[in-house]
Design a protein around this motif. Structure first.
Motif, short mmCIF file in Angstrom:
data_model
loop_
_atom_site.label_atom_id
_atom_site.label_comp_id
_atom_site.label_asym_id
_atom_site.label_seq_id
_atom_site.Cartn_x
_atom_site.Cartn_y
_atom_site.Cartn_z
N GLY A 63 29.19 18.87 -25.25
CA GLY A 63 29.55 17.54 -24.77
C GLY A 63 30.00 17.47 -23.33
N HIS A 64 29.85 18.56 -22.59
CA HIS A 64 30.25 18.58 -21.19
C HIS A 64 29.10 18.15 -20.28
CE1 HIS A 64 33.92 20.77 -22.19
NE2 HIS A 64 33.17 21.58 -22.93
N THR A 65 29.46 17.56 -19.16
CA THR A 65 28.53 17.36 -18.07
C THR A 65 28.62 18.62 -17.21
OG1 THR A 65 28.83 14.97 -18.09
CG2 THR A 65 28.05 15.93 -16.03
N VAL A 66 27.50 19.10 -16.69
CA VAL A 66 27.51 20.33 -15.90
C VAL A 66 27.14 19.99 -14.46
CG1 VAL A 66 26.52 22.63 -15.61
CG2 VAL A 66 26.84 21.69 -17.91
N ASN A 67 28.09 20.25 -13.56
CA ASN A 67 27.86 20.06 -12.13
C ASN A 67 27.59 21.41 -11.50
OD1 ASN A 67 27.74 19.08 -9.53
ND2 ASN A 67 29.94 19.16 -9.24
N VAL A 68 26.40 21.57 -10.93
CA VAL A 68 26.05 22.79 -10.21
C VAL A 68 26.24 22.47 -8.73
CG1 VAL A 68 24.28 24.52 -9.76
CG2 VAL A 68 24.39 23.42 -12.00
N PRO A 69 27.31 22.98 -8.12
CA PRO A 69 27.61 22.63 -6.74
C PRO A 69 26.42 22.84 -5.80
CG PRO A 69 29.42 23.89 -7.68
CD PRO A 69 28.28 23.94 -8.67
N GLY A 70 26.17 21.81 -5.00
CA GLY A 70 25.07 21.87 -4.04
C GLY A 70 23.73 21.49 -4.64
N MET A 71 23.63 21.47 -5.97
CA MET A 71 22.35 21.12 -6.61
C MET A 71 22.40 19.76 -7.29
SD MET A 71 20.81 24.65 -8.09
CE MET A 71 19.35 23.79 -8.61
N GLY A 72 23.37 19.57 -8.20
CA GLY A 72 23.44 18.31 -8.90
C GLY A 72 24.08 18.45 -10.26
N THR A 73 23.89 17.43 -11.07
CA THR A 73 24.57 17.33 -12.36
C THR A 73 23.58 17.19 -13.50
OG1 THR A 73 26.39 16.23 -11.23
CG2 THR A 73 26.32 16.02 -13.61
N LYS B 95 23.72 14.43 -3.66
CA LYS B 95 23.30 13.65 -2.50
C LYS B 95 22.80 14.55 -1.38
CE LYS B 95 24.94 10.18 0.81
NZ LYS B 95 24.00 10.55 1.80
N GLU B 96 23.52 15.64 -1.12
CA GLU B 96 23.13 16.55 -0.04
C GLU B 96 21.75 17.16 -0.30
OE1 GLU B 96 26.07 17.44 -1.98
OE2 GLU B 96 27.15 15.94 -0.83
N ARG C 110 19.34 15.93 -2.31
CA ARG C 110 18.36 14.84 -2.24
C ARG C 110 18.04 14.52 -0.78
NH1 ARG C 110 21.12 11.03 -4.54
NH2 ARG C 110 21.60 9.95 -2.62
N ASP C 111 19.09 14.41 0.05
CA ASP C 111 18.87 14.09 1.46
C ASP C 111 18.08 15.18 2.18
OD1 ASP C 111 20.26 11.74 1.02
OD2 ASP C 111 22.10 12.40 2.03
N LYS C 112 18.36 16.46 1.89
CA LYS C 112 17.62 17.56 2.52
C LYS C 112 16.14 17.52 2.13
CE LYS C 112 21.34 20.95 2.88
NZ LYS C 112 21.87 22.21 2.33
N ILE C 113 15.87 17.18 0.88
CA ILE C 113 14.49 17.13 0.40
C ILE C 113 13.73 15.96 1.02
CG2 ILE C 113 13.02 16.74 -1.63
CD1 ILE C 113 15.23 18.21 -3.27
N LEU C 114 14.36 14.79 1.08
CA LEU C 114 13.67 13.58 1.51
C LEU C 114 13.64 13.37 3.01
CD1 LEU C 114 14.97 11.12 -1.25
CD2 LEU C 114 12.85 12.46 -1.21
N HIS C 115 14.51 14.06 3.76
CA HIS C 115 14.58 13.88 5.21
C HIS C 115 13.25 14.28 5.88
CE1 HIS C 115 16.24 13.59 9.21
NE2 HIS C 115 15.72 14.77 9.49
N GLY C 116 12.69 13.33 6.61
CA GLY C 116 11.48 13.62 7.38
C GLY C 116 10.21 13.74 6.56
N LEU C 117 10.25 13.32 5.32
CA LEU C 117 9.08 13.42 4.45
C LEU C 117 7.97 12.47 4.90
CD1 LEU C 117 9.02 15.19 1.89
CD2 LEU C 117 9.47 13.16 0.58
N SER C 118 6.75 12.92 4.82
CA SER C 118 5.59 12.05 5.05
C SER C 118 4.57 12.39 3.96
CB SER C 118 5.01 12.26 6.44
OG SER C 118 4.50 13.57 6.57
#
Length: 178
Positions: A70-80, A113-114, A116-124
């Protein structure tokens, strides 16, 4: 970074009566094998690939265990990671039967967020072909040639590479399928 897409004709899933439209879908390649992934990820670091492999395997065993408790798992720097499900409702609380009324459990991953932003920054995006009726054309130009369609004038709307960025306003032409 340029992401390759393929154009595919599909019906809108909630508007079945509308005619099919062309949608862009990711032109995904196979994921790296674990050994290649860990070698690439640890390049130019002091971490040995075998250490990273072990850490990934431990994390992959830990996440399901925590979610099932029943826990949510937060992997720092990756997501939840979290569990979610659908449920039928009842008017009388005493009539609720979890075994029959809770449906479609699934795991949801929300990137940090970090990340997601790294992945999407400058995408074409660049056209990586057309898929129609099971035939895979290598490019839009090849598709037009095979179908005997004219080539659009330069600068026209021909589905070129375009420098689209994510998070656009959406609209009628937006891909409802992802």
């Amino acid at each position: 970074m340029s992401i390759s897409y393929k154009l595919v004709q599909k019906k809108h899933p909630t508007k079945k009566s509308e005619p099919v439209k062309w949608y862009a879908v990711p032109n995904s390649s196979r994921p790296l094998e674990q050994k290649a992934l860990t070698r690439a990820a640890t390049a130019n670091t002091t971490t040995a690939p075998i250490e990273m492999e072990a850490a990934i395997e431990l994390l992959a065993a830990f996440i399901p265990q925590q979610l099932q408790q029943g826990h949510t798992v937060n992997v720092p720097g990756m997501g939840t990671f979290r569990l979610t499900f659908k449920s039928d409702g009842v008017e009388d609380i005493d009539k609720f039967n979890a075994g029959l009324m809770i449906k479609s459990p699934r795991v949801v991953f929300t990137p940090a967020k970090e990340l997601r932003d790294k992945i999407l920054h400058g995408l074409s995006f660049e056209n990586g072909g057309v898929l129609e009726a099971g035939v895979n054309y290598a490019s839009l130009a090849d598709y037009r040639k095979a179908k005997g369609l004219p080539t659009p004038a330069p600068g026209g709307t021909g589905g070129g590479t375009g420098g689209s960025t994510p998070g656009g306003s959406g609209g009628q032409g937006e891909n409802p399928l992802g």
